[in-house]
Design a protein around this motif. Structure first.
Motif, short mmCIF file in Angstrom:
data_model
loop_
_atom_site.label_atom_id
_atom_site.label_comp_id
_atom_site.label_asym_id
_atom_site.label_seq_id
_atom_site.Cartn_x
_atom_site.Cartn_y
_atom_site.Cartn_z
N LEU A 38 33.42 53.34 30.61
CA LEU A 38 34.18 52.53 31.57
C LEU A 38 34.07 53.10 32.99
O LEU A 38 33.91 52.36 33.96
N ALA A 39 34.14 54.43 33.10
CA ALA A 39 34.05 55.06 34.42
C ALA A 39 32.69 54.79 35.06
O ALA A 39 32.59 54.40 36.23
N ARG A 44 30.60 52.39 34.22
CA ARG A 44 30.50 50.94 34.44
C ARG A 44 31.18 50.54 35.75
O ARG A 44 30.63 49.78 36.54
N ASP A 45 32.41 51.07 35.99
CA ASP A 45 33.12 50.75 37.23
C ASP A 45 32.27 51.13 38.44
O ASP A 45 32.20 50.39 39.42
N LEU A 104 29.37 48.56 38.71
CA LEU A 104 29.81 47.23 39.12
C LEU A 104 30.28 47.21 40.58
O LEU A 104 30.11 46.23 41.27
N MET A 148 25.11 46.68 27.58
CA MET A 148 25.67 45.71 28.52
C MET A 148 24.65 45.28 29.56
O MET A 148 24.95 44.47 30.44
N LEU A 197 41.57 40.24 36.21
CA LEU A 197 41.31 41.66 35.98
C LEU A 197 41.30 41.98 34.50
O LEU A 197 41.69 41.16 33.67
N GLU A 198 40.89 43.20 34.21
CA GLU A 198 41.11 43.72 32.87
C GLU A 198 42.56 44.17 32.77
O GLU A 198 43.14 44.59 33.77
N ALA A 233 44.16 47.23 34.83
CA ALA A 233 43.18 47.66 35.85
C ALA A 233 43.90 48.24 37.06
O ALA A 233 45.04 47.86 37.36
N ARG A 236 42.36 43.79 44.38
CA ARG A 236 41.42 44.30 43.37
C ARG A 236 40.75 45.55 43.90
O ARG A 236 40.14 45.54 44.97
N ALA A 237 40.85 46.63 43.13
CA ALA A 237 40.31 47.91 43.58
C ALA A 237 38.80 47.87 43.75
O ALA A 237 38.24 48.62 44.55
N ASP A 238 38.12 46.99 43.01
CA ASP A 238 36.66 46.94 43.14
C ASP A 238 36.21 46.10 44.32
O ASP A 238 35.02 46.04 44.62
N TYR A 275 38.26 45.85 47.47
CA TYR A 275 39.03 46.03 48.69
C TYR A 275 39.38 47.49 48.89
O TYR A 275 39.78 48.18 47.95
#
Lengths: 245, 245
Positions: B15-16, B18-19, B22, B59, B199-200, B203, B228-230, B232
């Motif tokens: 997940l880390a 992947r973040d 992305l 993925m 979001l997930e 998140a 959204r952290a991804d 902004y």
């Protein structure tokens, strides 16, 4: 966005309320939304809402009483630290009461591309890297990863870093700070950070990335600080012009 | 801290990474740490590290090739938005290209204790509440919950809110902005926010809470914006004095 790791809805609601109680956003003695209010707000069944409240009650965070309703019976720890945007938490806390620093790692490492760009050097050239955890009241507040050019190896030692903020050490060595920039963001903790800050897996953290140059514009420092979201936030005063724009 | 909802370590590492892929922190074409590097960094077995890389590969985010190693094959979306600390994302984006606003809820509601304190009124008195989601490039960027005194009911309408920033509407009505303060924090999304921002569950989100007063010090506005952290983050220039403190 994938929802692969679905957490049951009742548990998500429980976690959200729990976070608010543990951080003090929902104060001791305050009323928690009723089953009905929760089911409306989150668009879930009353059974789901009840399960979330049951979990809170099982954890001893709330007390459910007939007619009176559900109340918070947990006293949150001291409020989160409010840091001013212009001040590093470093300067604020380094010599403050109840704060301590632990150096997790210190030494010369090859610069990865991001670090190299920030410090204006070629990738793979060596830089000084320090990984520290700051504690307040005996609990971790944040992890600070700093990168500085190798020429500061004399002033930046593991011992010095436990006694003074890094920026302070650079100043003492004669460096003159010219300008800097900060980027504030949020992210989910990776396992390394979870370990360092005693977090839950994937907990939210507040990241402050800081680039500092000397008065000739030469990069001095790149700092990536990750703070526990339940213990740290940043305050900013807005000028009229700022607010008006 | 309780670790009740343990996510397996290999999945946390996945997940880390992947973040980072992305969000563009790990760029298209860049090299991903090897099994060996991952196992050192996170203190896990090579098998655990391999499983994380396998998940990334499954993925379609990375490609693993003999000798060359593992590379990112995902092109991240446009970089996250950098907002200046003095500007509201509202002002920045309201009339920008590819941005849109959707009003999720609007109307008079009884003030809860926190809102009442911020607006300087008694709890349970009615205030205007607007819940909006801002979109950029067709995807949600943030949810903005605003509270204003009822006296602005004439200028703040659902239609007006889709065409202009709220602060702009207040100014048009003759309000004069005096001062304001912002608090920036991070938190895990609750189910309502998960839904609004796609979001997930749980998140990380970046929260900006803003209090604005008029030139006589009377509260005008309380805004709680969750981004959204991804997508902004907030940038701040530091003055030399700020950096030096």
């Amino acid at each position: 966005m994938r929802r692969g790791d679905a957490v049951p809805l009742y548990h998500q609601i429980f976690l959200a309320l729990r976070d608010e109680i543990l951080s003090g956003t929902r104060a001791y003695g305050s009323t928690v939304p009723t089953e009905h209010q929760l089911s409306e707000r989150f668009g879930v069944s009353r059974i789901t809402a009840r399960r979330a409240l049951d979990e809170l009650s099982d954890m001893g965070l709330v007390e459910r009483r007939r007619r009176i309703g559900t109340r918070v019976i947990h006293r949150a720890r001291p409020a989160a630290i409010d840091a001013d945007i212009d001040q590093t938490v470093e300067s604020l806390l380094a010599f403050g009461r109840d704060t301590a620093v632990r150096v997790l790692a210190f030494g010369a490492v090859p610069a990865d591309p991001g670090v190299a760009e920030a410090l204006g050097i070629d990738p793979q050239m060596e830089v000084l890297r320090a990984v520290r955890v700051r504690y307040k009241d005996g609990e971790p507040l944040g992890r600070i990863v700093s990168y500085t050019p190798l020429r500061f190896a004399d002033v930046l030692t593991e011992t010095a870093l436990t006694t003074a903020p890094l920026l302070e050490l650079l100043l003492r060595s004669g460096a003159r700070i010219g300008s800097g920039s900060q980027t504030i963001s949020a992210l989910s903790a990776d396992p390394e950070l979870v370990e360092a800050l005693a977090l839950e897996p994937r907990a939210a953290v507040l990241r402050v990335e800081r680039h500092v140059q000397d008065d000739a514009g030469t990069p001095l420092l790149l700092t990536i600080a990750d703070y526990r979201a339940d213990r740290y936030r940043i305050s900013v005063d807005l000028s009229a012009s700022g607010g008006r724009r």
